[in-house]
Design a protein around this motif. Structure first.
Motif, PDB file in Angstrom:
ATOM      1  N   GLU A  18     -27.688 -29.627  24.328  1.00 56.97           N
ATOM      2  CA  GLU A  18     -26.686 -29.494  25.386  1.00 56.97           C
ATOM      3  C   GLU A  18     -27.261 -28.772  26.608  1.00 56.97           C
ATOM      4  OE1 GLU A  18     -23.200 -29.908  27.482  1.00 56.97           O
ATOM      5  OE2 GLU A  18     -23.888 -30.927  25.657  1.00 56.97           O
ATOM      6  N   MET A  19     -28.093 -27.761  26.388  1.00 57.79           N
ATOM      7  CA  MET A  19     -28.767 -27.090  27.505  1.00 57.79           C
ATOM      8  C   MET A  19     -29.625 -28.092  28.280  1.00 57.79           C
ATOM      9  SD  MET A  19     -29.751 -23.589  25.426  1.00 57.79           S
ATOM     10  CE  MET A  19     -30.576 -22.620  26.659  1.00 57.79           C
ATOM     11  N   HIS A  20     -30.292 -28.985  27.527  1.00 60.69           N
ATOM     12  CA  HIS A  20     -31.138 -29.998  28.158  1.00 60.69           C
ATOM     13  C   HIS A  20     -30.295 -30.999  28.955  1.00 60.69           C
ATOM     14  CE1 HIS A  20     -34.499 -32.476  28.968  1.00 60.69           C
ATOM     15  NE2 HIS A  20     -34.348 -33.343  27.990  1.00 60.69           N
TER      16      HIS A  20
ATOM     17  N   HIS B 218     -42.331 -20.915  33.063  1.00 56.41           N
ATOM     18  CA  HIS B 218     -41.769 -21.330  31.781  1.00 56.41           C
ATOM     19  C   HIS B 218     -41.312 -20.044  31.095  1.00 56.41           C
ATOM     20  CE1 HIS B 218     -45.095 -24.664  31.904  1.00 56.41           C
ATOM     21  NE2 HIS B 218     -44.215 -24.782  32.880  1.00 56.41           N
ATOM     22  N   ASN B 219     -40.024 -19.879  30.953  1.00 60.69           N
ATOM     23  CA  ASN B 219     -39.517 -18.681  30.293  1.00 60.69           C
ATOM     24  C   ASN B 219     -39.687 -18.830  28.787  1.00 60.69           C
ATOM     25  OD1 ASN B 219     -38.370 -16.309  31.525  1.00 60.69           O
ATOM     26  ND2 ASN B 219     -36.646 -16.561  30.128  1.00 60.69           N
ATOM     27  N   MET B 220     -39.878 -17.717  28.101  1.00 58.87           N
ATOM     28  CA  MET B 220     -40.095 -17.793  26.661  1.00 58.87           C
ATOM     29  C   MET B 220     -38.975 -17.119  25.874  1.00 58.87           C
ATOM     30  SD  MET B 220     -42.541 -19.679  25.724  1.00 58.87           S
ATOM     31  CE  MET B 220     -42.900 -20.881  27.015  1.00 58.87           C
ATOM     32  N   ASP B 221     -37.825 -17.002  26.486  1.00 58.82           N
ATOM     33  CA  ASP B 221     -36.596 -16.679  25.776  1.00 58.82           C
ATOM     34  C   ASP B 221     -35.469 -17.311  26.580  1.00 58.82           C
ATOM     35  OD1 ASP B 221     -35.011 -14.397  27.406  1.00 58.82           O
ATOM     36  OD2 ASP B 221     -37.164 -14.010  27.559  1.00 58.82           O
ATOM     37  N   GLY B 222     -34.320 -17.502  25.950  1.00 55.28           N
ATOM     38  CA  GLY B 222     -33.282 -18.159  26.725  1.00 55.28           C
ATOM     39  C   GLY B 222     -31.955 -18.281  26.014  1.00 55.28           C
ATOM     40  N   ASN B 223     -30.930 -18.447  26.808  1.00 52.01           N
ATOM     41  CA  ASN B 223     -29.575 -18.741  26.348  1.00 52.01           C
ATOM     42  C   ASN B 223     -28.810 -19.359  27.529  1.00 52.01           C
ATOM     43  OD1 ASN B 223     -29.280 -16.481  27.986  1.00 52.01           O
ATOM     44  ND2 ASN B 223     -28.465 -15.151  26.387  1.00 52.01           N
TER      45      ASN B 223
ATOM     46  N   LEU C 139     -29.435 -26.469  16.875  1.00 52.78           N
ATOM     47  CA  LEU C 139     -30.252 -27.238  17.816  1.00 52.78           C
ATOM     48  C   LEU C 139     -29.411 -28.127  18.723  1.00 52.78           C
ATOM     49  CD1 LEU C 139     -33.291 -28.177  15.546  1.00 52.78           C
ATOM     50  CD2 LEU C 139     -33.311 -26.672  17.544  1.00 52.78           C
ATOM     51  N   GLU C 140     -28.152 -28.355  18.354  1.00 53.57           N
ATOM     52  CA  GLU C 140     -27.271 -29.094  19.267  1.00 53.57           C
ATOM     53  C   GLU C 140     -27.090 -28.315  20.571  1.00 53.57           C
ATOM     54  OE1 GLU C 140     -24.921 -31.751  21.179  1.00 53.57           O
ATOM     55  OE2 GLU C 140     -26.229 -32.057  19.443  1.00 53.57           O
ATOM     56  N   LYS C 141     -27.117 -26.992  20.476  1.00 55.67           N
ATOM     57  CA  LYS C 141     -27.026 -26.168  21.693  1.00 55.67           C
ATOM     58  C   LYS C 141     -28.236 -26.422  22.586  1.00 55.67           C
ATOM     59  CE  LYS C 141     -26.582 -21.339  23.228  1.00 55.67           C
ATOM     60  NZ  LYS C 141     -26.426 -19.928  22.782  1.00 55.67           N
TER      61      LYS C 141
END
Length: 558
Positions: free
Chosen positions: A294-296, A249-254, A289-291
């Motif tokens: 979209e990632m999900h 589980h990564n704890m940063d992301g983009n 939070l829309e991003k």
């Protein structure tokens, strides 16, 4: 062989199989067909599933376990740090100078020399590190050293001058350039706002974007830069597989990290399953939070997924940036500032929860933990209770009244066995002195939370701590109280193994596919060098993975 009966591509034999299936199932053999487990039991029945091309792995009486699930780490920045100077265990000015000079001499091309793992007390318990110490070691090139927690750094004068912060600068809420009596920076930099100007001297820093900004590269990386970034991540994934890790589980992301991992997966298949969040920063609008949604939507395979939002509520104890409900035991240390107001965090928690997104928040001080729980309670009141499995990361100190609330809200305690002072070589001070003795009973309170009915997921916070789960397991089962009479927080072996496997899978809503060994589950398995149940608890950290299997593929073989 009858129609419809799968044959084994891989057979693990002569093993002590710990299924962790909750039913106590045991066996000495595992058969893998495709990417799933098709049989666990005795050798004769397993052999009947073999064919000419079946790969046999002889465990020689050692443990076969579910692959380790690392529930808190940073893949991109951790991988990038593998080539930096590492100072874990280095004590005293002479030893520091020797290591730093040798590293700097071997890398004349570096724009910024970066070291990791420098204890707050690297010089001594009394003498604080300053730029003047670093100037004596590397006088003419920018040089910066990070504390083990990565929330404090120390830079030499050349680095501070070139970054334009030698005379100080406004670095925002929660960060600080420590200033000296001479009106100039001492060299100590607390939190990202203060550290980033120096870090930028080193180059693009794309590996830090998911952590520092939560955004994407401002300039699109060239094909060559993108390939270089993929190779960095590949090294990090191989580092995970070498340590028996099959999911993290990564704890940063983009999006950029997700895209790089997706490209690796398409090219050769990910050797480790990855779950990457959207990192919500305090300067972002709620619409960001829309991003995350979209990632999900885009990434939800069994090897690469998103679906959760990561935030930071505070910093860390040693630098005084963690938020304590009643301040620090040392009255000279100013309390940390929350990175989100209560109203702002509640608003984010309610909206993320409404979107059916999981939330994970870094909260170390008891004041920060309380604020996060308030937000989760607000989300449940606004949206109705659901199986959200929201998380709090670290929980190094907790208020007594919040222990029951943790359980009542169904919040996951994501905790790191390598982190308590006195564990894995960490010094007791300054941490336990800053916490204060009256709060020791509620510090790193693994067993207290567990006995209250809270689910624990274990990890390392790599690169903050050594990624090796076997060292983490050793830390959990051998932990010692700081003082006689404190509650026993040491974990049993079975509790710890669940924290690194089944409970990590449950935390990411994948308990029906991984984290336990049983037919129909994904073939994520680690074979160790000995039987973890039989070896002396003090020797667990000497064990090593000899084979790691992820998704039915051998990803490491020692």
């Amino acid at each position: 062989m009858g129609a419809g009966v799968k044959q084994a591509d891989i057979l693990i034999v002569n093993a002590r199989v710990q299924t962790l299936d909750g039913e106590g199932t045991r066996g000495n053999s595992i058969a893998i067909g495709g990417n799933e487990i098709i049989f666990i039991g005795d050798a004769a029945a397993a052999q009947a599933l073999a064919h000419k091309a079946t790969r046999r792995i002889d465990a020689q009486g050692a443990s076969a376990l579910p692959g380790f699930i690392e529930s808190h780490m940073h893949i991109f920045s951790g991988a990038a740090e593998l080539d930096q100077l590492h100072l874990t265990g280095v004590k005293g000015f002479a030893a520091l100078a020797e290591k730093a000079n040798a590293y700097a001499a071997a890398r004349p091309e570096l724009k910024l020399i970066v070291a990791q793992g420098a204890d707050y007390t690297i010089l001594s318990k009394e003498e604080r590190l300053t730029r003047h110490h670093l100037d004596r070691i590397v006088p003419d090139r920018p040089f910066m050293m990070f504390s083990p927690d990565h929330h404090t750094a120390w830079a030499n004068s050349a680095a501070l001058e070139r970054a334009g912060i030698l005379a100080g600068r406004d670095v925002g809420v929660g960060s600080e350039i420590v200033m000296g009596e001479d009106g100039l920076a001492t060299g100590e930099l607390r939190e990202g706002g203060a550290i980033d100007p120096v870090r930028a001297l080193g180059g693009a820093g794309r590996e830090r974007l998911g952590l520092e900004t939560g955004g994407e590269p401002e300039v699109a990386p060239s094909p060559e830069e993108r390939q270089a970034d993929r190779e960095i991540i590949r090294r990090g994934l191989a580092h995970c597989a070498r340590h028996g890790i099959t999911s993290f589980h990564n704890m940063d992301g983009n999006f950029y990290q997700l895209e790089l991992l997706d490209e690796i997966d398409r090219e050769s298949g990910l050797p480790v399953r990855a779950c990457i969040p959207f990192h919500m920063k305090n300067f972002m609008k709620l619409s960001a939070l829309e991003k995350a949604s979209e990632m999900h939507r885009r990434y939800r395979s069994e090897r690469l997924s998103s679906g959760f939002v990561k935030l930071f509520m505070d910093g860390v104890i040693d630098s005084g940036t963690a938020v304590m409900a009643e301040g620090y035991a040392d009255p000279e240390v100013k309390n940390g500032d929350p990175l989100f107001s209560a109203e702002h965090f509640n608003e984010i928690a309610i909206e993320a929860d409404r979107r059916q997104l999981q939330i994970a928040v870094h909260a170390i001080g008891d004041g920060a933990v309380a604020r996060v729980l308030d937000g989760y309670e607000a989300a449940a009141n606004a949206n109705g209770r659901r199986d959200s499995r929201h998380r709090v990361e670290h929980i190094e100190v907790i208020l007594p009244q919040d222990i029951e609330r943790f359980a009542r809200l169904g919040v996951v305690a994501s905790m790191q066995p390598p982190h308590p002072p006195g564990t894995m070589g960490l010094p007791l001070e300054p941490t336990i002195g800053l916490i204060g003795e009256r709060r020791w009973a509620y510090s790193y309170a693994w067993q207290t939370l567990r006995e209250a009915g809270v689910r624990l997921a274990f990890g390392s916070d790599w690169p903050v701590s050594d990624i090796n789960p076997l060292r983490g397991i050793h830390a959990a089962v051998t932990r010692r109280a700081w003082k006689k009479g404190l509650p026993e927080q040491r974990q049993s072996l079975s509790q710890t193994l669940l924290g690194y496997t089944a409970d990590g899978a449950w935390t990411e809503f994948k308990e029906d596919r991984k984290g336990r060994l049983k037919p129909g589950m994904l073939a994520d398995i680690v074979v160790l060098s000995d039987d973890i149940e039989s070896v002396n608890r003090q020797e667990i950290d000497k064990l090593q993975p000899v084979v790691t299997i992820c998704d039915g593929r051998i990803t490491f073989e020692g």
